[in-house]
Motif scaffolding. Structure first.
Motif, short mmCIF file in Angstrom:
data_model
loop_
_atom_site.label_atom_id
_atom_site.label_comp_id
_atom_site.label_asym_id
_atom_site.label_seq_id
_atom_site.Cartn_x
_atom_site.Cartn_y
_atom_site.Cartn_z
N ARG A 253 -50.70 4.66 56.83
CA ARG A 253 -51.10 5.62 57.85
C ARG A 253 -49.93 6.18 58.66
O ARG A 253 -50.02 7.29 59.17
N ARG B 99 -53.19 1.05 52.40
CA ARG B 99 -53.56 2.41 52.78
C ARG B 99 -52.65 2.81 53.94
O ARG B 99 -52.92 2.50 55.10
N VAL C 154 -52.40 7.36 50.60
CA VAL C 154 -53.44 6.55 51.23
C VAL C 154 -54.41 6.00 50.19
O VAL C 154 -54.67 4.80 50.13
N ARG C 155 -54.97 6.87 49.36
CA ARG C 155 -55.99 6.41 48.41
C ARG C 155 -55.37 5.62 47.27
O ARG C 155 -55.94 4.62 46.82
N GLN D 227 -52.62 3.92 47.52
CA GLN D 227 -52.03 2.73 48.16
C GLN D 227 -50.62 2.42 47.64
O GLN D 227 -50.30 1.30 47.32
N THR E 143 -50.90 0.42 58.63
CA THR E 143 -51.87 0.56 57.54
C THR E 143 -53.29 0.51 58.09
O THR E 143 -53.53 0.14 59.24
N ASP E 144 -54.25 0.87 57.23
CA ASP E 144 -55.65 0.85 57.62
C ASP E 144 -56.15 -0.55 57.98
O ASP E 144 -57.14 -0.69 58.69
#
Length: 315
Positions: A290, A288, A260-261, A263, A304-305
């Protein structure tokens, strides 16, 4: 629309579709950080039935009602570190990941359902062969987790087919992918220790791989060994999915983990024993990540975010 039957204000995490949905079991299962007026409030898994015309849901049943919920506003706010991944395994059971709520005693607690992987039937009853240790809640399959947000099962035709793997991000080091063993301890125990600068009694962010390890084999010598540790880095290991099918060519059977961080999508090669023997980053846009799910079309679907849903297939 399939979520309209949930109460206003609920926060939805994972979603799973009944394996026999196409055969008439039109049920969807949702992990909800609920605002129901229980004392204390809880996370829960909700089952709802989708109408034939897809316009509404009915027959809400809260099949698991007592997953630990974080009320405090510190360290990420209320509801943080809830886990929340839902997956039906090849065994037909519903698997549920839960987080430590930034509560130091929760992962090793034998009765409270936080920092655990649960394995239940469609009604929320414990699978008969979970092998939870004596004195533990029978729904617990593994315990001692931090915040597992990835859950995947090794596909048919591979060594160890059907074995569950979790992916979870480390505190300030050591993301982990772990092959699960029934009744196993993942080894996370963020309680106060000497010489650590802890926040309100929670020491999960205060240490190093030596003083606050993700898998603490000093305290728990029989803890489940991680298959991958991201070279000791904490980059937000989250969703996970195995690739399966000839269309993936050399990547058939490999495990994809979304960071996530950082990517990126990391593609992991597993040996027969389930340990990672190689890793490569996929050539895809940064995001990011998910959720990762292989669809019936054989492609990898991702959310994704940013609100995007992506369809990924091999070149």
């Amino acid at each position: 629309q399939a979520l309209e039957g949930l109460r206003r204000g609920d926060l939805v995490h994972g979603v799973a579709v009944d394996p026999e949905f196409a055969q008439g079991r039109r049920f969807v299962y949702v992990f909800s950080a609920s605002n129901l007026a229980t004392t204390p409030r809880t996370n829960r898994v909700v089952r709802v039935k989708v109408s034939e015309d897809w316009s509404a849901v009915t027959d809400r049943v809260d099949i698991v009602q007592d997953i630990a919920f974080k009320e405090a506003s510190r360290l990420g706010g209320p509801g943080a570190h809830s886990g929340g991944r839902l997956r039906f395994g090849p065994d037909g059971y519903l698997w549920i990941t839960t987080g430590d709520n930034h509560t130091p005693t929760l992962p090793q607690d034998p009765k409270r359902l936080g920092g655990k992987v649960l394995r239940v039937d469609r009604d929320g009853m414990a699978a008969t062969d979970n092998k939870a240790p004596a004195g533990f809640d029978a729904r617990i399959y593994t315990y001692g987790h931090r915040n597992p947000q990835g859950l995947a099962f090794r596909p048919a035709g591979q060594p160890g087919a059907g074995q569950a793997f979790t992916a979870e991000h480390g505190p300030n080091h050591t993301d982990e992918v772990t092959p699960l063993v029934a009744g196993g301890n993942a080894g996370w125990d963020p309680q106060a220790r000497p010489d650590l600068d802890c926040v309100e009694g929670y020491c999960g962010y205060a240490g190093t791989p030596r003083t606050m390890p993700m898998t603490d084999t000093q305290r728990f010598p029989k803890a489940m060994a991680p298959a991958w540790t991201n070279q000791g880095k904490s980059q937000g290991a989250g969703p996970a999915e195995f690739l399966s099918g000839a269309q993936w060519k050399a990547w058939n059977g490999k495990l994809v983990v979304g960071l996530v961080r950082d990517q990126r999508l990391e593609v992991l090669t597993l040996g027969d024993a389930g340990m990672v023997t190689g890793a490569v980053s996929a050539d895809v846009p940064r995001a990011r990540w998910r959720s990762l799910v292989q669809g019936p079309d054989g492609a990898l679907w991702a959310s994704t975010d940013s609100g995007s849903v992506l369809r990924i297939e091999p070149r």
